[in-house]
Design an enzyme around this catalytic site. Structure first.
Site, mmCIF file in Angstrom:
data_model
loop_
_atom_site.group_PDB
_atom_site.id
_atom_site.type_symbol
_atom_site.label_atom_id
_atom_site.label_comp_id
_atom_site.label_asym_id
_atom_site.label_seq_id
_atom_site.Cartn_x
_atom_site.Cartn_y
_atom_site.Cartn_z
ATOM 1 N N ASP A 33 29.942 2.105 -8.343
ATOM 2 C CA ASP A 33 28.951 1.164 -7.826
ATOM 3 C C ASP A 33 29.425 0.632 -6.477
ATOM 4 O O ASP A 33 30.592 0.301 -6.297
ATOM 5 C CB ASP A 33 28.755 0.013 -8.824
ATOM 6 C CG ASP A 33 27.489 -0.784 -8.544
ATOM 7 O OD1 ASP A 33 26.554 -0.733 -9.356
ATOM 8 O OD2 ASP A 33 27.438 -1.466 -7.493
ATOM 9 N N ILE A 34 28.488 0.517 -5.547
ATOM 10 C CA ILE A 34 28.839 0.088 -4.187
ATOM 11 C C ILE A 34 29.228 -1.391 -4.142
ATOM 12 O O ILE A 34 29.891 -1.844 -3.209
ATOM 13 C CB ILE A 34 27.655 0.390 -3.236
ATOM 14 C CG1 ILE A 34 28.124 0.517 -1.792
ATOM 15 C CG2 ILE A 34 26.541 -0.649 -3.371
ATOM 16 C CD1 ILE A 34 27.076 1.120 -0.861
ATOM 17 N N VAL A 100 17.143 -0.537 -8.891
ATOM 18 C CA VAL A 100 16.955 0.838 -8.411
ATOM 19 C C VAL A 100 16.138 1.608 -9.457
ATOM 20 O O VAL A 100 16.565 1.732 -10.616
ATOM 21 C CB VAL A 100 18.320 1.522 -8.179
ATOM 22 C CG1 VAL A 100 18.098 2.973 -7.725
ATOM 23 C CG2 VAL A 100 19.137 0.761 -7.142
ATOM 24 N N HIS A 104 19.863 4.470 -14.721
ATOM 25 C CA HIS A 104 21.311 4.471 -14.529
ATOM 26 C C HIS A 104 21.965 3.604 -15.594
ATOM 27 O O HIS A 104 21.453 2.560 -15.973
ATOM 28 C CB HIS A 104 21.708 3.980 -13.135
ATOM 29 C CG HIS A 104 21.055 2.695 -12.714
ATOM 30 N ND1 HIS A 104 19.745 2.635 -12.298
ATOM 31 C CD2 HIS A 104 21.531 1.427 -12.638
ATOM 32 C CE1 HIS A 104 19.436 1.381 -11.991
ATOM 33 N NE2 HIS A 104 20.514 0.623 -12.195
ATOM 34 N N MET A 105 23.125 4.062 -16.038
ATOM 35 C CA MET A 105 23.948 3.315 -16.997
ATOM 36 C C MET A 105 25.140 2.742 -16.243
ATOM 37 O O MET A 105 25.880 3.480 -15.592
ATOM 38 C CB MET A 105 24.438 4.280 -18.092
ATOM 39 C CG MET A 105 25.378 3.671 -19.109
ATOM 40 S SD MET A 105 24.536 3.094 -20.582
ATOM 41 C CE MET A 105 24.165 4.645 -21.414
ATOM 42 N N HIS A 106 25.312 1.431 -16.333
ATOM 43 C CA HIS A 106 26.504 0.797 -15.767
ATOM 44 C C HIS A 106 27.639 0.933 -16.790
ATOM 45 O O HIS A 106 27.467 0.544 -17.957
ATOM 46 C CB HIS A 106 26.267 -0.694 -15.525
ATOM 47 C CG HIS A 106 25.180 -1.020 -14.537
ATOM 48 N ND1 HIS A 106 25.448 -1.459 -13.260
ATOM 49 C CD2 HIS A 106 23.824 -0.999 -14.649
ATOM 50 C CE1 HIS A 106 24.306 -1.700 -12.621
ATOM 51 N NE2 HIS A 106 23.306 -1.442 -13.449
HETATM 52 P P1 AMP Z 1 20.302 -2.327 -11.306
HETATM 53 O O1 AMP Z 1 20.161 -3.765 -10.923
HETATM 54 O O2 AMP Z 1 20.609 -2.137 -12.769
HETATM 55 O O3 AMP Z 1 19.119 -1.489 -10.850
HETATM 56 O O4 AMP Z 1 21.592 -1.804 -10.586
HETATM 57 C C1 AMP Z 1 21.591 -1.160 -9.344
HETATM 58 C C2 AMP Z 1 23.033 -0.986 -8.948
HETATM 59 O O5 AMP Z 1 23.096 0.002 -7.925
HETATM 60 C C3 AMP Z 1 23.686 -2.239 -8.377
HETATM 61 O O6 AMP Z 1 24.835 -2.565 -9.176
HETATM 62 C C4 AMP Z 1 24.068 -1.835 -6.947
HETATM 63 O O7 AMP Z 1 25.277 -2.405 -6.528
HETATM 64 C C5 AMP Z 1 24.137 -0.334 -7.062
HETATM 65 N N1 AMP Z 1 23.910 0.404 -5.826
HETATM 66 C C6 AMP Z 1 22.906 0.243 -4.940
HETATM 67 N N2 AMP Z 1 23.006 1.136 -3.944
HETATM 68 C C7 AMP Z 1 24.099 1.894 -4.208
HETATM 69 C C8 AMP Z 1 24.745 2.980 -3.543
HETATM 70 N N3 AMP Z 1 24.274 3.489 -2.396
HETATM 71 N N4 AMP Z 1 25.853 3.509 -4.106
HETATM 72 C C9 AMP Z 1 26.343 2.996 -5.260
HETATM 73 N N5 AMP Z 1 25.784 1.980 -5.934
HETATM 74 C C10 AMP Z 1 24.681 1.421 -5.409
#
Ligand code: AMP
Length: 120
Positions: A33-34, A100, A104-106
């Site tokens: 994660d960024i 996003v 996606h799974m954190h």
């Molecule tokens: P969510 O709120 O569950 O949709 O999480 C989206 C996640 O994507 C957040 O934790 C962001 O920090 C992460 N994120 C956004 N852009 C990027 C990127 N380019 N590379 C890696 N992680 C990202």
């Protein structure tokens, strides 16, 4: 929600923007994660165009489902959080506060994470 092919994770999958890759198989990609919220914070995404988990489980093939879940396990082992414990989070849709619109799974760990949700 219809799938937006220009979302940031679709662009990562197409190689248009970089990602710090942790693991990849035929059906899933994992990258850091960024903006990490824990010492280990990796995102696992399916390579297919899915927004939410319910849609993914309804439409994905058995191979896609296995590839995605298998990637989650691989990430846990590769990052070492399998030994100390970790949390899996999938935010879905508006109430889930999904930012996003690509599933996606954190995978989060590396330190005690506190309560799952803040108490109000
Ligand atoms: P969510 O709120 O569950 O949709 O999480 C989206 C996640 O994507 C957040 O934790 C962001 O920090 C992460 N994120 C956004 N852009 C990027 C990127 N380019 N590379 C890696 N992680 C990202």
């Amino acid at each position: 929600m219809s799938y937006d092919p220009n979302n940031i994770f679709a662009r990562i999958l197409r190689g248009e923007i970089p990602a710090n890759k942790v693991y990849e198989n035929a059906h899933a990609l994992a990258f850091h994660d960024i903006s990490p919220q824990a010492p280990v914070h990796v995102l696992v995404i399916p390579k297919g165009a899915y927004v939410q988990m319910d849609e993914f489980t309804a439409k994905a093939s058995a191979a896609e489902l296995a590839g995605f879940l298998g990637a989650v396990g691989e990430v846990a082992r590769q990052t070492g959080v399998d030994k100390t414990g970790y949390r899996l989070i999938v935010n879905n849709g508006e109430n889930g506060r999904q930012d996003v619109p690509h599933l996606h799974m954190h995978v989060m760990g590396g330190a005690p994470l506190g309560r799952m949700l803040p108490r109000s």
